[in-house]
Motif scaffolding. Structure first.
Motif, PDB file in Angstrom:
ATOM      1  N   VAL A 244      12.073   7.422  -0.959  1.00  0.00           N
ATOM      2  CA  VAL A 244      11.972   5.986  -0.697  1.00  0.00           C
ATOM      3  C   VAL A 244      10.744   5.697   0.153  1.00  0.00           C
ATOM      4  CG1 VAL A 244      13.124   3.981   0.294  1.00  0.00           C
ATOM      5  CG2 VAL A 244      14.492   5.782  -0.813  1.00  0.00           C
ATOM      6  N   ILE A 245      10.536   6.512   1.184  1.00  0.00           N
ATOM      7  CA  ILE A 245       9.385   6.314   2.054  1.00  0.00           C
ATOM      8  C   ILE A 245       8.090   6.605   1.296  1.00  0.00           C
ATOM      9  CG2 ILE A 245       8.362   6.885   4.283  1.00  0.00           C
ATOM     10  CD1 ILE A 245      11.179   5.542   4.337  1.00  0.00           C
ATOM     11  N   ALA A 246       8.128   7.546   0.358  1.00  0.00           N
ATOM     12  CA  ALA A 246       6.943   7.836  -0.464  1.00  0.00           C
ATOM     13  C   ALA A 246       6.557   6.620  -1.304  1.00  0.00           C
ATOM     14  CB  ALA A 246       7.199   9.041  -1.357  1.00  0.00           C
ATOM     15  N   ILE A 247       7.550   5.905  -1.826  1.00  0.00           N
ATOM     16  CA  ILE A 247       7.246   4.672  -2.555  1.00  0.00           C
ATOM     17  C   ILE A 247       6.563   3.675  -1.624  1.00  0.00           C
ATOM     18  CG2 ILE A 247       8.245   2.657  -3.725  1.00  0.00           C
ATOM     19  CD1 ILE A 247      10.444   4.484  -4.792  1.00  0.00           C
ATOM     20  N   ALA A 248       7.100   3.546  -0.413  1.00  0.00           N
ATOM     21  CA  ALA A 248       6.539   2.604   0.550  1.00  0.00           C
ATOM     22  C   ALA A 248       5.100   2.959   0.917  1.00  0.00           C
ATOM     23  CB  ALA A 248       7.405   2.554   1.801  1.00  0.00           C
ATOM     24  N   THR A 249       4.825   4.246   1.146  1.00  0.00           N
ATOM     25  CA  THR A 249       3.459   4.634   1.494  1.00  0.00           C
ATOM     26  C   THR A 249       2.532   4.474   0.296  1.00  0.00           C
ATOM     27  OG1 THR A 249       3.980   6.967   1.054  1.00  0.00           O
ATOM     28  CG2 THR A 249       4.135   6.213   3.324  1.00  0.00           C
TER      29      THR A 249
ATOM     30  N   GLY B  97      -4.262  -1.272  -0.458  1.00  0.00           N
ATOM     31  CA  GLY B  97      -5.480  -1.167   0.329  1.00  0.00           C
ATOM     32  C   GLY B  97      -5.289  -1.388   1.817  1.00  0.00           C
ATOM     33  N   LEU B  98      -4.099  -1.068   2.341  1.00  0.00           N
ATOM     34  CA  LEU B  98      -3.831  -1.311   3.763  1.00  0.00           C
ATOM     35  C   LEU B  98      -4.296  -0.173   4.666  1.00  0.00           C
ATOM     36  CD1 LEU B  98      -0.290  -2.944   3.523  1.00  0.00           C
ATOM     37  CD2 LEU B  98      -2.539  -4.042   3.558  1.00  0.00           C
ATOM     38  N   GLY B  99      -4.664   0.964   4.084  1.00  0.00           N
ATOM     39  CA  GLY B  99      -5.312   2.014   4.854  1.00  0.00           C
ATOM     40  C   GLY B  99      -4.424   3.138   5.356  1.00  0.00           C
ATOM     41  N   ASP B 100      -5.102   4.215   5.799  1.00  0.00           N
ATOM     42  CA  ASP B 100      -4.403   5.415   6.250  1.00  0.00           C
ATOM     43  C   ASP B 100      -3.636   5.203   7.551  1.00  0.00           C
ATOM     44  OD1 ASP B 100      -5.064   7.258   4.184  1.00  0.00           O
ATOM     45  OD2 ASP B 100      -7.088   7.417   4.981  1.00  0.00           O
ATOM     46  N   SER B 101      -4.141   4.341   8.421  1.00  0.00           N
ATOM     47  CA  SER B 101      -3.428   4.092   9.675  1.00  0.00           C
ATOM     48  C   SER B 101      -2.070   3.457   9.397  1.00  0.00           C
ATOM     49  CB  SER B 101      -4.260   3.177  10.587  1.00  0.00           C
ATOM     50  OG  SER B 101      -5.472   3.804  10.949  1.00  0.00           O
ATOM     51  N   ALA B 102      -2.046   2.524   8.434  1.00  0.00           N
ATOM     52  CA  ALA B 102      -0.776   1.893   8.056  1.00  0.00           C
ATOM     53  C   ALA B 102       0.152   2.908   7.419  1.00  0.00           C
ATOM     54  CB  ALA B 102      -1.038   0.728   7.099  1.00  0.00           C
ATOM     55  N   ARG B 103      -0.406   3.814   6.613  1.00  0.00           N
ATOM     56  CA  ARG B 103       0.430   4.857   6.001  1.00  0.00           C
ATOM     57  C   ARG B 103       1.055   5.732   7.085  1.00  0.00           C
ATOM     58  NH1 ARG B 103      -1.579   8.850   1.301  1.00  0.00           N
ATOM     59  NH2 ARG B 103      -3.497   8.862   2.537  1.00  0.00           N
ATOM     60  N   ALA B 104       0.283   6.149   8.071  1.00  0.00           N
ATOM     61  CA  ALA B 104       0.815   6.993   9.144  1.00  0.00           C
ATOM     62  C   ALA B 104       1.933   6.282   9.897  1.00  0.00           C
ATOM     63  CB  ALA B 104      -0.310   7.379  10.110  1.00  0.00           C
ATOM     64  N   ALA B 105       1.734   4.993  10.167  1.00  0.00           N
ATOM     65  CA  ALA B 105       2.768   4.225  10.871  1.00  0.00           C
ATOM     66  C   ALA B 105       4.042   4.144  10.044  1.00  0.00           C
ATOM     67  CB  ALA B 105       2.248   2.821  11.184  1.00  0.00           C
TER      68      ALA B 105
ATOM     69  N   THR C  80       5.942   7.408   9.988  1.00  0.00           N
ATOM     70  CA  THR C  80       6.618   7.643  11.263  1.00  0.00           C
ATOM     71  C   THR C  80       7.891   6.822  11.387  1.00  0.00           C
ATOM     72  OG1 THR C  80       4.468   8.071  12.277  1.00  0.00           O
ATOM     73  CG2 THR C  80       6.314   7.658  13.764  1.00  0.00           C
ATOM     74  N   ARG C  81       7.795   5.540  11.074  1.00  0.00           N
ATOM     75  CA  ARG C  81       8.972   4.687  11.150  1.00  0.00           C
ATOM     76  C   ARG C  81       9.977   5.045  10.041  1.00  0.00           C
ATOM     77  NH1 ARG C  81       9.840   4.362  15.422  1.00  0.00           N
ATOM     78  NH2 ARG C  81      11.507   2.916  14.914  1.00  0.00           N
ATOM     79  N   GLY C  82       9.478   5.472   8.910  1.00  0.00           N
ATOM     80  CA  GLY C  82      10.370   5.918   7.843  1.00  0.00           C
ATOM     81  C   GLY C  82      11.146   7.158   8.233  1.00  0.00           C
ATOM     82  N   TYR C  83      10.469   8.079   8.921  1.00  0.00           N
ATOM     83  CA  TYR C  83      11.142   9.279   9.408  1.00  0.00           C
ATOM     84  C   TYR C  83      12.262   8.913  10.382  1.00  0.00           C
ATOM     85  CZ  TYR C  83      11.784  13.755  11.778  1.00  0.00           C
ATOM     86  OH  TYR C  83      12.325  14.889  12.318  1.00  0.00           O
TER      87      TYR C  83
ATOM     88  N   PHE D 213       4.269   5.716  -8.181  1.00  0.00           N
ATOM     89  CA  PHE D 213       5.002   4.505  -8.533  1.00  0.00           C
ATOM     90  C   PHE D 213       4.724   3.412  -7.501  1.00  0.00           C
ATOM     91  CE2 PHE D 213       9.012   2.046  -7.936  1.00  0.00           C
ATOM     92  CZ  PHE D 213       9.018   1.384  -9.155  1.00  0.00           C
ATOM     93  N   GLY D 214       4.819   3.765  -6.221  1.00  0.00           N
ATOM     94  CA  GLY D 214       4.534   2.798  -5.170  1.00  0.00           C
ATOM     95  C   GLY D 214       3.090   2.330  -5.214  1.00  0.00           C
ATOM     96  N   HIS D 215       2.180   3.251  -5.470  1.00  0.00           N
ATOM     97  CA  HIS D 215       0.755   2.909  -5.539  1.00  0.00           C
ATOM     98  C   HIS D 215       0.520   1.881  -6.645  1.00  0.00           C
ATOM     99  CE1 HIS D 215      -3.611   3.374  -5.915  1.00  0.00           C
ATOM    100  NE2 HIS D 215      -3.593   3.972  -4.724  1.00  0.00           N
ATOM    101  N   ALA D 216       1.178   2.084  -7.785  1.00  0.00           N
ATOM    102  CA  ALA D 216       1.041   1.126  -8.885  1.00  0.00           C
ATOM    103  C   ALA D 216       1.586  -0.243  -8.479  1.00  0.00           C
ATOM    104  CB  ALA D 216       1.765   1.644 -10.125  1.00  0.00           C
ATOM    105  N   LEU D 217       2.725  -0.261  -7.780  1.00  0.00           N
ATOM    106  CA  LEU D 217       3.282  -1.530  -7.304  1.00  0.00           C
ATOM    107  C   LEU D 217       2.300  -2.230  -6.367  1.00  0.00           C
ATOM    108  CD1 LEU D 217       7.037  -0.773  -6.450  1.00  0.00           C
ATOM    109  CD2 LEU D 217       6.177  -2.238  -8.271  1.00  0.00           C
ATOM    110  N   GLY D 218       1.760  -1.460  -5.423  1.00  0.00           N
ATOM    111  CA  GLY D 218       0.847  -2.035  -4.450  1.00  0.00           C
ATOM    112  C   GLY D 218      -0.434  -2.558  -5.071  1.00  0.00           C
ATOM    113  N   ALA D 219      -0.876  -1.887  -6.138  1.00  0.00           N
ATOM    114  CA  ALA D 219      -2.118  -2.276  -6.800  1.00  0.00           C
ATOM    115  C   ALA D 219      -1.894  -3.303  -7.905  1.00  0.00           C
ATOM    116  CB  ALA D 219      -2.803  -1.036  -7.372  1.00  0.00           C
ATOM    117  N   GLY D 220      -0.616  -3.652  -8.149  1.00  0.00           N
ATOM    118  CA  GLY D 220      -0.316  -4.622  -9.204  1.00  0.00           C
ATOM    119  C   GLY D 220      -0.519  -4.082 -10.600  1.00  0.00           C
ATOM    120  N   LYS D 221      -0.313  -2.767 -10.770  1.00  0.00           N
ATOM    121  CA  LYS D 221      -0.508  -2.128 -12.066  1.00  0.00           C
ATOM    122  C   LYS D 221       0.836  -1.676 -12.643  1.00  0.00           C
ATOM    123  CE  LYS D 221      -5.132  -0.406 -10.891  1.00  0.00           C
ATOM    124  NZ  LYS D 221      -5.973   0.800 -10.737  1.00  0.00           N
TER     125      LYS D 221
END
Length: 316
Positions: A183-188, A195-203, A206-209, A249-257
């Motif tokens: 689930v967290i992998a979809i979110a990241t 395009g929200l960046g690596d800092s957002a992914r790290a956050a 962490t919160r997903g964990y 799958f999450g990347h496609a959602l985020g990119a609108g693909k």
């Protein structure tokens, strides 16, 4: 003899890894045509191209050929496991090892609870942790968690020089780590696709964990299990690699693909099931709930991102 149910990429990779060490393996799949093609070619080109099956691996479409196995590895999609076990009572009494990650949408149970309910005479375990089928099949070093009440015999049966198994008795923690990290992998993936960046992914990781640990401990799991291979280790792998279907799958959602509708994305169903579970238990899981609502088309992507960014500030 070791039986493996499911001739997808992961089941085939396990067959290759075990067969390479000279162990007799019988790989089962439902489709006789698929099995016939594997037997003819000596490879499962449709699921794991370029990997040749060792001579100690045989393939079958007959579940009766797994009778007497020292262990049967269940490498099936999580949402198919309950129906498969119910339809094959001959497996009852054999040692059964779940190799799937998720929560059943109907019963809200994990894989070992489904085994216990449908095959009460069987001993059960779950094999989980950070792994990609292609790495296992190529003999690249991989470490997994084997969770069961008494698993020393299984540990030695299933380990190989390149496939290291670490044993734990915390089945609940190991199961939920493997399920929730998808689930967290979809979110990241969404974060990176948008395009929200690596800092957002790290956050988000962490919160997903923190969410993963919170639910696991509420259900009787141990925090140290979530800090191990089946939790933190698997989370890192699936949130940072494009080999992960959940991340893609999450990347496609985020990119609108669009994403391949035939691909199994375990985290999608798990997000919905776990949100229902968390609501019943009154456990706060904002990331999981957001993914569930997004997949169910209850909210849009901009609304989901806004909801997470506008959560109240509080102590970590």
């Amino acid at each position: 003899m070791i039986g493996i149910v499911g001739a997808g990429a992961f089941g085939t990779a396990l067959a290759v890894a075990l067969g390479r060490e000279g162990r007799e393996v019988r790989l089962w799949a439902r489709d006789p045509d698929h099995i016939a093609e594997i037997a003819r070619a000596g490879t499962n080109a449709a699921r794991l191209p370029g990997v040749v099956l060792p001579k100690t691996v045989s393939v079958t479409a007959e579940i009766s050929d797994l009778a007497g196995a020292d262990a049967v590895l269940l490498s099936l999609p999580m949402q198919a496991l309950r129906a498969f076990l119910s339809a094959n009572p001959s497996l009852n009494g054999l040692p059964l090892v779940a190799c799937c990650k998720g929560v059943d949408l109907v019963t809200l149970k994990g894989p070992t609870a489904l085994i216990k309910a449908t095959c009460p005479a069987s001993t059960f375990a779950i094999l989980t942790g950070p792994s990609f089928a292609a790495d296992i099949a190529r003999g690249l070093p991989t470490a997994l968690t084997l969770a069961c009440a008494e698993g020393e015999v299984l540990q030695h049966l299933l380990a190989t020089p390149s496939l290291r198994l670490y044993r734990t008795s915390d089945v609940i923690g190991a199961e939920l780590g493997g399920a929730l990290k998808n689930v967290i992998a979809i979110a990241t993936g969404i974060v990176m696709g948008a395009g929200l960046g690596d800092s957002a992914r790290a956050a988000l990781m962490t919160r997903g964990y923190a969410e993963m640990t919170r639910l696991a401990m509420a259900l009787g799991g141990r925090a140290e299990t979530l800090a191990g291979l089946s939790g933190f280790g698997d989370l890192v792998l699936t949130c940072t690699s494009t080999q992960s279907r959940n991340f893609r799958f999450g990347h496609a959602l985020g990119a609108g693909k669009l994403f391949d509708p035939k691909a199994t994305v375990e985290g999608a169903a798990t997000a919905i099931a776990v949100t229902n579970m968390a609501n019943t238990l009154q456990i706060e899981m904002p990331i999981t709930s957001m993914i569930s609502a997004l997949i169910s088309e209850q909210i849009t992507l901009p609304q989901a991102i806004s909801a997470l960014l506008s959560r109240p500030l509080k102590q970590e």
